[in-house]
Motif scaffolding. Structure first.
Motif, mmCIF file in Angstrom:
data_model
loop_
_atom_site.group_PDB
_atom_site.id
_atom_site.type_symbol
_atom_site.label_atom_id
_atom_site.label_comp_id
_atom_site.label_asym_id
_atom_site.label_seq_id
_atom_site.Cartn_x
_atom_site.Cartn_y
_atom_site.Cartn_z
ATOM 1 N N UNK A 232 0.739 -1.209 -0.011
ATOM 2 C CA UNK A 232 0.304 -0.101 -0.029
ATOM 3 C C UNK A 232 0.985 1.245 0.042
ATOM 4 N N UNK A 233 0.370 2.336 -0.463
ATOM 5 C CA UNK A 233 1.183 3.440 -0.584
ATOM 6 C C UNK A 233 0.038 4.814 -1.181
ATOM 7 N N UNK A 234 0.634 5.897 -1.030
ATOM 8 C CA UNK A 234 -0.054 7.075 -1.207
ATOM 9 C C UNK A 234 0.468 8.149 -2.286
ATOM 10 N N UNK A 235 1.560 7.830 -2.800
ATOM 11 C CA UNK A 235 2.393 8.746 -3.607
ATOM 12 C C UNK A 235 1.874 8.708 -5.063
ATOM 13 N N UNK A 236 1.587 7.301 -5.526
ATOM 14 C CA UNK A 236 1.229 6.993 -6.830
ATOM 15 C C UNK A 236 0.682 5.386 -7.027
ATOM 16 N N UNK A 237 -0.155 4.935 -8.036
ATOM 17 C CA UNK A 237 -0.322 3.748 -8.064
ATOM 18 C C UNK A 237 0.397 3.095 -9.215
ATOM 19 N N UNK A 238 0.973 2.026 -8.984
ATOM 20 C CA UNK A 238 1.923 1.366 -10.033
ATOM 21 C C UNK A 238 1.183 0.048 -10.366
ATOM 22 N N UNK A 239 0.853 0.005 -11.759
ATOM 23 C CA UNK A 239 0.001 -1.139 -12.177
ATOM 24 C C UNK A 239 0.968 -2.090 -12.992
ATOM 25 N N UNK A 240 1.071 -3.446 -12.773
ATOM 26 C CA UNK A 240 2.078 -4.303 -13.510
ATOM 27 C C UNK A 240 1.699 -5.734 -13.306
ATOM 28 N N UNK A 241 2.449 -6.747 -13.749
ATOM 29 C CA UNK A 241 2.090 -7.920 -13.783
ATOM 30 C C UNK A 241 3.435 -8.734 -14.481
ATOM 31 N N UNK A 242 3.562 -10.062 -13.588
ATOM 32 C CA UNK A 242 4.882 -10.770 -14.071
ATOM 33 C C UNK A 242 6.279 -10.342 -13.392
ATOM 34 N N UNK A 262 -0.008 -2.747 -7.613
ATOM 35 C CA UNK A 262 -0.976 -3.573 -7.816
ATOM 36 C C UNK A 262 -0.608 -4.668 -8.878
ATOM 37 N N UNK A 263 -0.503 -5.912 -8.403
ATOM 38 C CA UNK A 263 -0.050 -6.850 -9.581
ATOM 39 C C UNK A 263 -1.723 -7.422 -9.919
ATOM 40 N N UNK A 264 -1.720 -7.163 -11.098
ATOM 41 C CA UNK A 264 -2.853 -7.485 -11.709
ATOM 42 C C UNK A 264 -3.233 -8.936 -11.789
ATOM 43 N N UNK A 265 -2.227 -9.884 -11.978
ATOM 44 C CA UNK A 265 -2.536 -11.535 -11.995
ATOM 45 C C UNK A 265 -3.394 -11.906 -12.896
ATOM 46 N N UNK A 266 -4.433 -11.382 -13.287
ATOM 47 C CA UNK A 266 -5.204 -11.828 -14.196
ATOM 48 C C UNK A 266 -5.761 -10.467 -15.100
#
Length: 352
Positions: A232-242, A262-266
């Motif tokens: 969790x964090x406040x500065x920004x959201x990072x979206x990635x996978x693998x 955030x690990x999308x996973x699917x």
């Protein structure tokens, strides 16, 4: 066999063992073959040899040559046979040795597997799980290193899954095999044996020392379509996978940025609710993936975030991806999103 709606094993009380991703995948296949006699595994070299990366090692000896068997080098035939097996009532798990070789089977996947439920008004399903190593990082060159995940996310009727840890690899693979629709299960081979921090000249951390190598014994499943909040964090959201989960996590830790990862996973179905909640909280979004930029999955993510979170955004959405070039074998590490390019995108978001 445990139904899809039945509660899974309580992970809080389950004993665990340390596994790398290859071992976790092998464990999932073993468990599902033992639980369900309709599960069959086949592909190039998966039988006696146990797979080029050893993900199917020992399965043929345990379950026999009728349930774990080798095939000719014919990806169209492998996937076509899987579609027929699935319609007949089996749960085939074909392996395509490298994702780069999946293209000859695209017509079977798109025109047959993805549409079978709809074309038959639900009379037939296509419960196949196509496993394949994907991505670079092993100096495999142009024909062993591609990341074609976006091609499959465009096809209605196919689910696309990419784990980033041994724990998730096992639970997601079990869920994929139990699913009644076709699933593309891409395995990031760069982290088969341990997560990588993004630097070419720094060693890979083995899974044996990583928190996500603690894999519960026995059966458990991770529902498809549910993302994981890595931190969790406040500065920004990072979206990635693998693989990019570990690269981004290392870069953000080195820079001391309080980002939510955030690990999308699917990828399909996507857990857009988790994504939206995070971006609305942080107001900034960074997307990282290894595949080429144009029409990559990050483009769809960017559109979804903009559509749902426009009035919460405090800065333009950033994307850090591979380049729009054929896979550059000799410049592999320059092609990957790494500390420099991810760091520059992070700095731009922080200053916005």
């Amino acid at each position: 066999m445990m139904g899809l709606e039945e509660a899974p094993l309580s992970l809080a009380n389950a004993p665990t063992k340390r596994l790398n991703m290859i071992e976790a995948i092998n464990d999932a296949l073993d468990i599902m073959m033992e639980r369900d006699p309709n599960v069959v595994v086949f592909g190039e070299d998966v039988g006696y040899f146990g797979g080029v990366f050893r993900a199917t090692a020992g399965l043929q000896k345990k379950y026999g040559k009728t349930r774990v068997f080798d095939t000719p080098i014919n990806e169209c035939g492998i996937i076509g046979a899987a579609v027929g097996m699935g319609a007949y009532g089996l749960r085939p798990v074909p392996e395509i040795q490298f994702a780069d070789y999946i293209y000859p089977g695209l017509d079977q996947l798109i025109s047959e597997a993805a549409r079978l439920r709809y074309r038959s008004a639900g009379e037939f399903t296509s419960p196949i799980t196509v496993r394949s190593p994907f991505g670079g990082g092993i100096f495999g060159g142009q024909t062993h290193s591609q990341s074609p995940e976006a091609l499959f996310t465009h096809v209605a009727g196919i689910k696309t899954v990419i784990p980033s840890t041994p724990h998730d690899a096992k639970g997601l693979l079990i869920a994929a095999i139990e699913d009644n629709d076709p699933v593309i299960f891409f395995e990031p081979k760069r982290i088969y044996n341990g997560p990588f921090n993004g630097y070419y000249d720094k060693p890979v951390e083995p899974w044996a020392r990583h928190k996500d190598s603690e894999v519960p014994e026995g059966y458990y499943r991770i529902p498809l379509g549910k993302a994981r909040v890595v931190r969790e964090g406040e500065a920004m959201t990072v979206l990635a996978y693998g693989t990019m989960i570990h690269v981004a996590e290392a870069v953000l830790a080195e820079k001391g940025v309080d980002a939510e990862i955030i690990d999308l996973r699917t990828l399909v179905p996507i857990d857009i609710d988790t994504v939206q909640k995070s971006v609305e909280k942080t107001g900034k979004c960074l997307i990282v993936h290894e595949a080429t930029r144009t029409c990559g999955y990050g483009a769809e993510l960017s559109a979804l975030v903009q559509e749902r979170c426009f009035y919460h955004l405090e800065a333009p959405i950033e994307r850090v991806t591979g380049f729009d070039t054929p896979y550059p074998h000799s410049l592999e590490w320059a092609y990957f999103p790494g500390p420099v390019r991810i760091g520059e995108a992070v700095d731009r978001l922080l200053k916005a």
